[in-house]
Design an enzyme around this catalytic site. Sequence first.
Site, mmCIF file in Angstrom:
data_model
loop_
_atom_site.group_PDB
_atom_site.id
_atom_site.type_symbol
_atom_site.label_atom_id
_atom_site.label_comp_id
_atom_site.label_asym_id
_atom_site.label_seq_id
_atom_site.Cartn_x
_atom_site.Cartn_y
_atom_site.Cartn_z
ATOM 1 N N TYR A 111 36.128 45.168 51.144
ATOM 2 C CA TYR A 111 35.266 45.889 52.069
ATOM 3 C C TYR A 111 33.837 45.351 52.033
ATOM 4 O O TYR A 111 32.909 46.001 52.484
ATOM 5 C CB TYR A 111 35.277 47.393 51.748
ATOM 6 C CG TYR A 111 36.589 48.067 52.092
ATOM 7 C CD1 TYR A 111 37.790 47.517 51.667
ATOM 8 C CD2 TYR A 111 36.631 49.234 52.835
ATOM 9 C CE1 TYR A 111 39.001 48.107 51.973
ATOM 10 C CE2 TYR A 111 37.837 49.843 53.138
ATOM 11 C CZ TYR A 111 39.019 49.271 52.706
ATOM 12 O OH TYR A 111 40.213 49.865 53.008
ATOM 13 N N LYS A 122 46.339 43.508 41.107
ATOM 14 C CA LYS A 122 47.192 42.380 41.478
ATOM 15 C C LYS A 122 46.558 41.133 40.849
ATOM 16 O O LYS A 122 46.343 40.115 41.527
ATOM 17 C CB LYS A 122 47.243 42.292 43.019
ATOM 18 C CG LYS A 122 48.353 41.438 43.554
ATOM 19 C CD LYS A 122 49.696 42.134 43.624
ATOM 20 C CE LYS A 122 50.784 41.125 43.888
ATOM 21 N NZ LYS A 122 52.137 41.707 43.981
ATOM 22 N N ASP A 162 52.194 46.701 43.532
ATOM 23 C CA ASP A 162 53.413 46.901 44.329
ATOM 24 C C ASP A 162 54.474 47.664 43.531
ATOM 25 O O ASP A 162 55.063 48.641 44.005
ATOM 26 C CB ASP A 162 53.953 45.579 44.904
ATOM 27 C CG ASP A 162 53.878 44.407 43.943
ATOM 28 O OD1 ASP A 162 53.437 44.602 42.791
ATOM 29 O OD2 ASP A 162 54.265 43.291 44.337
ATOM 30 N N ASP A 222 41.889 53.018 48.844
ATOM 31 C CA ASP A 222 41.997 53.567 50.189
ATOM 32 C C ASP A 222 43.466 53.845 50.513
ATOM 33 O O ASP A 222 43.846 54.929 50.944
ATOM 34 C CB ASP A 222 41.401 52.547 51.175
ATOM 35 C CG ASP A 222 41.190 53.130 52.559
ATOM 36 O OD1 ASP A 222 41.450 54.330 52.749
ATOM 37 O OD2 ASP A 222 40.758 52.370 53.447
HETATM 38 MG MG MG Z 1 41.205 55.842 54.187
#
Ligand code: MG
Length: 341
Positions: free
Chosen positions: A124, A171, A205, A229
């Site tokens: 982000y 990850k 995952d 998120d």
């Molecule tokens: Mg969201």
Amino acid sequence: MHTAVAIPGDGIGPEVIEAVYRVFEAVGAPVRFVERHAGEAALSAGESELLPESTLAAIQEYGVALKGPCTTPIGSGFRSVNVQLRQTLKLFAAVRPVRTMPGVETRFGDVDLVIVRENTEGLYSGIENTVAEDVVISMKVATRKACRRIALWAFRYATHKRREKITVFHKANIMKMTDGMFLEEARRVHEVEYPNIAYEEMIIDAAAMRLVQDPSPFDILLCENLYGDIVSDLCAGMVGGLGVTPGANFGEEHAVFEAVHGSAPDIAGQGLANPLALLMSGTMMLNHLSDTRGDEACRQAAQRIKRAYDGALGAGERTRDLGGALGTREFADAVIARAQD
Ligand code: MG
Ligand code: NAI
């Protein structure tokens, strides 16, 4: 009396915040709200910005805000209100408690999780570039400072809330540098400063699969921005959806409390929205005021509100999103009736 900024926002925002005002008043919560605008509501009120300077200044002055959802108009020239708010006020930790609500049927048993999400970097960062014709890139950013800051925050939170375990979703097998640094700092904070809180690392995952198979071994989920998120919404879905998931954004100096949901234009203005997610965010604000300012009256008001909405839900009093028939106002009335018992 504490002063908090109230930002009604757009769409269902004014309806759900009105319900919160009424419940706060009914239990005598020691909070005075001062309203400021953000989102399209700010433009309608004659401001030239989605996030006016006067709104930011009020949050800086009073330290806490309860925020309704804000619509970001589609088109260039508008930056997301939320991204701007987080960046300007350095709200680096997003916290979303997710728990099974009384009387709300789900496929899962007792869910009780907290997502702690790094709110300022990762994918982000907003740094995207064209590197060749038909080739674009997005930069995933990690700084040691922010990785350490969120890890410290999560362990401090775990200690304060008497939580037992932190699981980092990552990850780092693929993103060795960015997720690697996120892991390194979390591991170091655990080993050096909080060895008493259990700690584990899980590749995201596989973690997602394990989470939906059985959420019970999980406690606090520590995630970088994008994973946080996605995992927050996944977890919200495990307990009944957007109507029951509150949240908060914390910095060192300020805190902004808001539900996970958006402005819900499909039901706005109809009196149908579930005010619970914002009300729960409001109780988080009361607990925060109690923690940071030592005001026991805030804690008691939060407890009364929580007992009242748990009681209402348990008795089958629910809004439409939870399979009930009540409107926004009627649900608030049901909570108020129980708060006064
Ligand atoms: Mg969201
Ligand atoms: P949304 O969360 O507003 O709505 C998704 C679905 O959930 C809709 O069907 C809606 O009716 C339902 N829903 C949401 N909250 C509800 C509630 N309290 N009670 C009952 N039903 C509820 O997400 P959407 O439609 O993707 O976004 C709408 C607008 O909200 C967009 O402009 C988006 O940018 C903005 N948004 C703002 C956020 C914020 O200010 N924190 C967060 C997410 C979206």
